[in-house]
Write a protein that holds these residues in place. Structure first.
Motif, PDB file in Angstrom:
ATOM      1  N   TYR A 607       5.345   2.403 -12.532  1.00  8.65           N
ATOM      2  CA  TYR A 607       6.305   3.466 -12.263  1.00  8.65           C
ATOM      3  C   TYR A 607       5.977   4.733 -13.042  1.00  8.65           C
ATOM      4  CZ  TYR A 607       8.836  -0.310 -10.086  1.00  8.65           C
ATOM      5  OH  TYR A 607       9.182  -1.351  -9.264  1.00  8.65           O
ATOM      6  N   GLY A 608       4.781   4.783 -13.596  1.00 10.67           N
ATOM      7  CA  GLY A 608       4.316   6.010 -14.229  1.00 10.67           C
ATOM      8  C   GLY A 608       3.806   6.987 -13.178  1.00 10.67           C
ATOM      9  N   PRO A 609       3.409   8.197 -13.572  1.00  8.05           N
ATOM     10  CA  PRO A 609       2.929   9.196 -12.619  1.00  8.05           C
ATOM     11  C   PRO A 609       1.641   8.743 -11.920  1.00  8.05           C
ATOM     12  CG  PRO A 609       2.585   9.926 -14.885  1.00  8.05           C
ATOM     13  CD  PRO A 609       3.421   8.702 -14.964  1.00  8.05           C
ATOM     14  N   ASP A 610       1.629   8.892 -10.595  1.00  6.75           N
ATOM     15  CA  ASP A 610       0.457   8.570  -9.760  1.00  6.75           C
ATOM     16  C   ASP A 610      -0.077   7.162 -10.034  1.00  6.75           C
ATOM     17  OD1 ASP A 610       0.634  10.972  -8.526  1.00  6.75           O
ATOM     18  OD2 ASP A 610      -0.946  11.945  -9.683  1.00  6.75           O
ATOM     19  N   ALA A 611       0.848   6.200 -10.134  1.00  8.14           N
ATOM     20  CA  ALA A 611       0.463   4.807 -10.373  1.00  8.14           C
ATOM     21  C   ALA A 611       1.139   3.918  -9.332  1.00  8.14           C
ATOM     22  CB  ALA A 611       0.854   4.374 -11.786  1.00  8.14           C
ATOM     23  N   LEU A 612       0.632   2.715  -9.204  1.00  5.73           N
ATOM     24  CA  LEU A 612       1.252   1.729  -8.312  1.00  5.73           C
ATOM     25  C   LEU A 612       0.805   0.341  -8.710  1.00  5.73           C
ATOM     26  CD1 LEU A 612      -0.339   1.529  -4.729  1.00  5.73           C
ATOM     27  CD2 LEU A 612      -1.612   2.122  -6.791  1.00  5.73           C
ATOM     28  N   SER A 613       1.494  -0.655  -8.177  1.00  7.39           N
ATOM     29  CA  SER A 613       1.064  -2.039  -8.325  1.00  7.39           C
ATOM     30  C   SER A 613       0.677  -2.569  -6.956  1.00  7.39           C
ATOM     31  CB  SER A 613       2.184  -2.898  -8.920  1.00  7.39           C
ATOM     32  OG  SER A 613       3.218  -3.070  -7.960  1.00  7.39           O
ATOM     33  N   VAL A 614      -0.118  -3.638  -6.925  1.00  2.00           N
ATOM     34  CA  VAL A 614      -0.474  -4.279  -5.667  1.00  2.00           C
ATOM     35  C   VAL A 614      -0.220  -5.773  -5.804  1.00  2.00           C
ATOM     36  CG1 VAL A 614      -2.219  -2.552  -5.120  1.00  2.00           C
ATOM     37  CG2 VAL A 614      -2.895  -4.647  -6.313  1.00  2.00           C
ATOM     38  N   GLY A 615      -0.066  -6.462  -4.676  1.00  2.00           N
ATOM     39  CA  GLY A 615       0.109  -7.901  -4.693  1.00  2.00           C
ATOM     40  C   GLY A 615      -1.210  -8.612  -4.927  1.00  2.00           C
ATOM     41  N   SER A 616      -1.109  -9.835  -5.442  1.00  2.00           N
ATOM     42  CA  SER A 616      -2.328 -10.580  -5.773  1.00  2.00           C
ATOM     43  C   SER A 616      -3.145 -10.921  -4.528  1.00  2.00           C
ATOM     44  CB  SER A 616      -1.963 -11.857  -6.536  1.00  2.00           C
ATOM     45  OG  SER A 616      -1.062 -12.659  -5.783  1.00  2.00           O
ATOM     46  N   ASP A 617      -2.472 -11.169  -3.393  1.00  2.00           N
ATOM     47  CA  ASP A 617      -3.220 -11.464  -2.167  1.00  2.00           C
ATOM     48  C   ASP A 617      -4.060 -10.270  -1.736  1.00  2.00           C
ATOM     49  OD1 ASP A 617      -2.135 -13.967  -2.141  1.00  2.00           O
ATOM     50  OD2 ASP A 617      -0.654 -13.555  -0.578  1.00  2.00           O
ATOM     51  N   TYR A 618      -3.452  -9.068  -1.790  1.00  2.00           N
ATOM     52  CA  TYR A 618      -4.202  -7.854  -1.440  1.00  2.00           C
ATOM     53  C   TYR A 618      -5.348  -7.641  -2.428  1.00  2.00           C
ATOM     54  CZ  TYR A 618      -5.336  -2.933  -0.660  1.00  2.00           C
ATOM     55  OH  TYR A 618      -6.007  -1.757  -0.416  1.00  2.00           O
ATOM     56  N   ALA A 619      -5.063  -7.831  -3.709  1.00  2.00           N
ATOM     57  CA  ALA A 619      -6.100  -7.602  -4.723  1.00  2.00           C
ATOM     58  C   ALA A 619      -7.290  -8.531  -4.510  1.00  2.00           C
ATOM     59  CB  ALA A 619      -5.510  -7.813  -6.115  1.00  2.00           C
TER      60      ALA A 619
END
Length: 856
Positions: A607-619
């Motif tokens: 939730y920082g600037p220009d950041a995101l998380s992805v799911g483990s399946d996608y990764a």
């Protein structure tokens, strides 16, 4: 011809004994025919609606979809200047601008939502001459200013609305109130939507945010101009960037959108009809097997005077053909009545279907009759072959002597092999590591184990009925022992009768285990993952309007409110591979409102600037790790370069596969009018103020009845109710198969009583009372029903357990056996047996003793 005459004579002579088999065929064919008539009628209804409302050519924004609620709450729009371009196109006349929005809620003066509750939308549109194609003003007048609204007659009648009543319309642009100036009557069937009409400028301002915009532009073709020619002329006039459809193309698109829903309904109902047919096969096999056994001497005499095996075989099959024709013809007629009943039921839940549109295609009776006849004749084939094998010497034996008292060793061996193979397939399904192969193993296991239980049924009957006799029948003394012996007299017949009930109850048990496990798994996941105290959302998927969100944020006792928005984006990984993904934009507090495990990184950093998380399946699939940069393309906005700050585990069920980012990040790359509104809101109370905060949230949302505030207990109850409602629908559809199975028990007992007429007379002569005789038959029926229930419930729990192991791959990892439901069904089976025996026991008790003894 003599074979046909013999068949007709036998059929008419035993018409009473054939009646219940005919009813089974009737019910199954009625379900098939009713389903076909119902879905054909729905197609006719919507085809008429599409044909009536569609203009020759419609111009829409590129990428617009009529069946989706926009994430922004505002539909895609066209500039009013485009209206002049379309009007100048070659061959165009009667060019109109349309405004329509599905993202509205309309409430009456009592703050009650007047929209439909059965899934149909509430649609707000501008009034134009085009509306007169489908509706007419029944009372009052069309909207003439900002304080006028016209409502459809069905909604007015349902909610008691009349001219002059105030309606408040809630949209993302704000709330506004207008008084009913007119009530519009549909010229064609309205399938259940609520429609409100406003003056054009009011609709633009209140629904789209400003005047000078339309959601569609429609045009009719001048005389002698085809729709395709007009479409080409408009395309030349307006240029690219728009979606143009002729009336035929618009109708086809509407049918395609509707087809998915109708196909699911159609094939699901036909599947349950198929189950009823399968159960009916056992009834028909039993009926003809017993009739053949009872006519052993008669058939032996026919063989003695010259009838060939083929003629005897053909005679029985002709009887089956007559049974199939009679039952199927009645079933087709009953199916039309069933379709009308379904239409009335759908009208009661909000989808209006007129019987004036009732559609019976020529294929429906053909399919019904052919299906009924083929199933009946196939079911009678084995008894017919058995009849053909009766030798002339059988004429010298007592009639009705069963020739199949014990299941053959070959049959038993095949049954055990099938059962073992089915069990092995179910174990393979339970141990599968991927859903696709696991589902294949599950399907194979269900089929093989069901066939195995059906084939091995006679062997199981001897063991299970004796065990049930010890527990249930022995307390009734000699009468109970006689009932046990009657049930064991012909294990093949008892096995087939029990198998008919077994199929329906196996499916009930399987679905009960799956449904209960789904609820238990979801409840456990909520307890483990959800940290928020309250969840606010709409039951129809509408976004939270800003004014409702503002009211919630001001509620006393609230520690924080978390926004949750959903966007469909295109994500490009570091290797350049693109994928359509769902992106959840939320406030940083979402990390504490929904506890997600990470396999790498910290979720708070996403939730920082220009950041995101992805799911483990996608990764895993895209070779992405923490620190990589993904290119995210926002629809209607600028592409963003976002750094992967965390990888969340996809072992969870809630938000599985979701990517997370901050709402402020999304706002940097999308224009303000393209930023989605919150799909739901999560709220947490200040310490010790949960009760007060809960009531405060409800009070804040009181003016917005489309939204519901749920605490965790409410949410769990909603999940349970939703699964329960779905299961109740399935159980209702399975009831047809169970009814047919009950008919099978009734028919078996009735024919068994006829077969044992002389025996019954002798027992009555040596002192058996009518009450004891009736009790004996009722107990025999109960033990057969309990035998079928034990097999069905045991088999179903095995299926359900294997299915749950597959669901565990999707995050539903808790197995829960609903023992109260299982025990209730088992006990209810005993009452089913008692009910099935009422008529046969009554008829047996009324037999004349001397006539019974004299019968052959």
């Amino acid at each position: 011809m003599s074979v046909l005459k013999t068949s007709l004579r036998n059929f008419l002579a035993h018409k009473g004994r054939m009646a219940l088999s005919a009813v089974a065929v009737l019910l199954s064919v009625a379900f098939v025919s009713g389903t076909l008539v119902f879905t054909d009628t729905m197609n006719t209804t919507f085809d008429k609606l599409f044909a009536t409302t569609a203009s020759d050519v419609t111009v829409s924004p590129e990428g617009a979809s009529d069946d989706e609620t926009p994430q922004t709450g505002r539909p895609e729009t066209l500039p009013a200047a485009l209206l002049d371009k379309v009007a100048k196109a070659e061959g165009a006349r009667n060019v109109q601008g349309a405004v329509a929005s599905l993202s509205v809620t309309v409430v009456d003066a009592k703050n009650k939502n007047v929209g439909p509750t059965g899934g149909a939308p509430t649609i707000a549109v501008n009034w134009s001459p085009n509306e007169l194609r489908s509706v007419e003003i029944a009372s009052g007048h069309e909207p003439r200013g900002p304080t006028d609204v016209v409502v459809d007659a069905a909604t007015a009648e349902k909610h008691g609305l009349k001219l002059g009543d105030a309606l408040r319309t809630i949209s993302v642009t704000g709330d506004f109130t207008a008084k009913i100036s007119g009530i519009a009557e549909f010229k064609v069937t309205n399938p259940g939507a609520t429609l409100v009409y406003f003056e054009t400028a009011t609709a633009q301002r209140e629904l789209l945010g400003k005047e000078g915009l339309f959601t569609q532009i429609t045009a009719d073709a001048a005389p002698g101009v085809s729709d395709d020619a007009l479409k080409a002329g408009i395309a030349a006039a307006v240029g690219g960037g728009y979606k143009l459809q002729t009336a035929a193309e618009a109708a086809d698109a509407g049918r395609e959108e509707l087809a998915g829903f109708l196909d699911v309904m159609k094939y699901a109902m036909l599947g349950f009809a198929g189950i009823a047919f399968l159960v009916g096969i056992f009834l028909i096999v039993n009926t003809f097997s017993m009739l053949v056994a009872q006519r052993t001497r008669e058939i032996g005499l026919m063989r003695a005077i010259g009838s060939s095996r083929r003629q005897v075989n053909r005679s029985v099959l002709i009887e089956a053909l007559l049974l199939g024709l009679v039952g199927s013809a009645a079933g087709v007629a009953a199916g039309v009545g069933l379709a009308v009943g379904l239409m009335k039921l759908m009208s009661a839940v909000g989808m209006e279907l007129s019987t004036g549109d009732l559609t019976v295609k020529w294929t429906t009776p053909v399919v019904g009759v052919v299906l009924g006849v083929v199933v009946t004749v196939l079911a009678a084939y084995v008894p017919a072959r058995r009849a053909g094998k009766i030798s002339p010497m059988a004429a010298l034996r007592d009639a009705g002597t069963p020739a199949d008292g014990r299941a053959g060793r070959v049959r038993g061996g095949i049954g055990l092999a099938l059962t073992a193979a089915g069990a092995a397939a179910l174990v393979a399904a339970a141990r599968a590591e991927e859903a696709a192969p696991g589902s294949a193993w599950l399907g194979l296991g269900v089929v093989l184990s069901l066939l195995g239980f059906v084939v091995v049924g006679p062997l199981l009957a001897g063991v299970v009925v004796r065990a049930l006799g010890v527990v249930v029948l022995r307390v009734f003394g000699p009468v109970g022992r006689m009932a046990e012996r009657n049930a064991l007299r012909n294990p093949r017949r008892t096995g087939a009768t029990g198998a008919a009930l077994m199929i329906g109850l196996a499916l009930v048990a399987c679905l009960s285990v799956v449904g209960s496990s789904m609820v238990a798994s979801a409840t456990e996941e909520l307890d483990r993952s959800v940290g928020a105290d309250f969840i606010v959302q709409s039951g129809t998927g509408q976004p939270i309007v800003p004014q409702a969100q503002a009211a919630l944020e001001k509620a006393p006792g609230i520690d924080h409110v978390t926004e949750y928005k959903w966007l469909d984006v295109t994500v490009t990984d570091p290797r350049g591979k693109k994928a359509e993904q769902g992106l959840a934009a939320a406030d940083p507090t979402y990390a504490q409102d929904l506890r997600r495990e990470t396999t790498a990184g910290r979720l708070a950093d996403a939730y920082g600037p220009d950041a995101l998380s992805v799911g483990s399946d996608y990764a895993t699939a895209h070779g992405v790790k923490v620190g990589d940069v993904l290119t995210v393309a926002f629809k209607g906005g600028k592409p963003a370069k976002l750094k992967v700050a965390a990888i969340t585990s996809d072992q969870a069920n809630v938000d599985k596969g979701a990517m997370y980012t901050d709402v402020t990040t999304v706002a940097r790359y999308l224009p303000a009018d393209r930023v989605p509104h919150s799909l739901l809101l999560l709220a947490s109370a200040k310490d010790g103020q949960e009760t007060q905060a809960y009531q405060a949230l409800k009070d804040a949302l009181a003016p917005y009845p489309q939204y519901k505030v749920s605490n965790q207990a409410d949410y769990k109850e909603q999940l349970q109710d939703q699964v329960g409602q779905l299961l109740n629908i399935v159980y209702g559809l399975l009831a047809l198969a169970i009814v047919v199975a009950v008919l099978g028990v009734v028919n078996t007992l009735a024919l068994s009583v006829v077969e044992r007429t002389r025996e019954i007379g002798l027992m009555r002569a040596i002192g058996l009372s009518r009450r004891q005789l009736r009790r004996m038959i009722r107990l025999e029926s109960v033990v057969i029903a309990l035998f079928g229930a034990l097999l069905g419930l045991g088999l179903g729990m095995g299926w359900g357990t294997a299915a749950q192991k597959l669901l565990a791959l999707e995050g539903l990892g808790t197995l829960d056996i609903p023992w109260p439901t299982i025990l209730t069904v088992f006990v209810a089976s005993a009452f089913v047996g008692l009910f099935a025996a009422l008529v046969p026991a009554f008829r047996a008790g009324r037999m004349n003793v001397l006539n019974a003894i004299a019968s052959e």
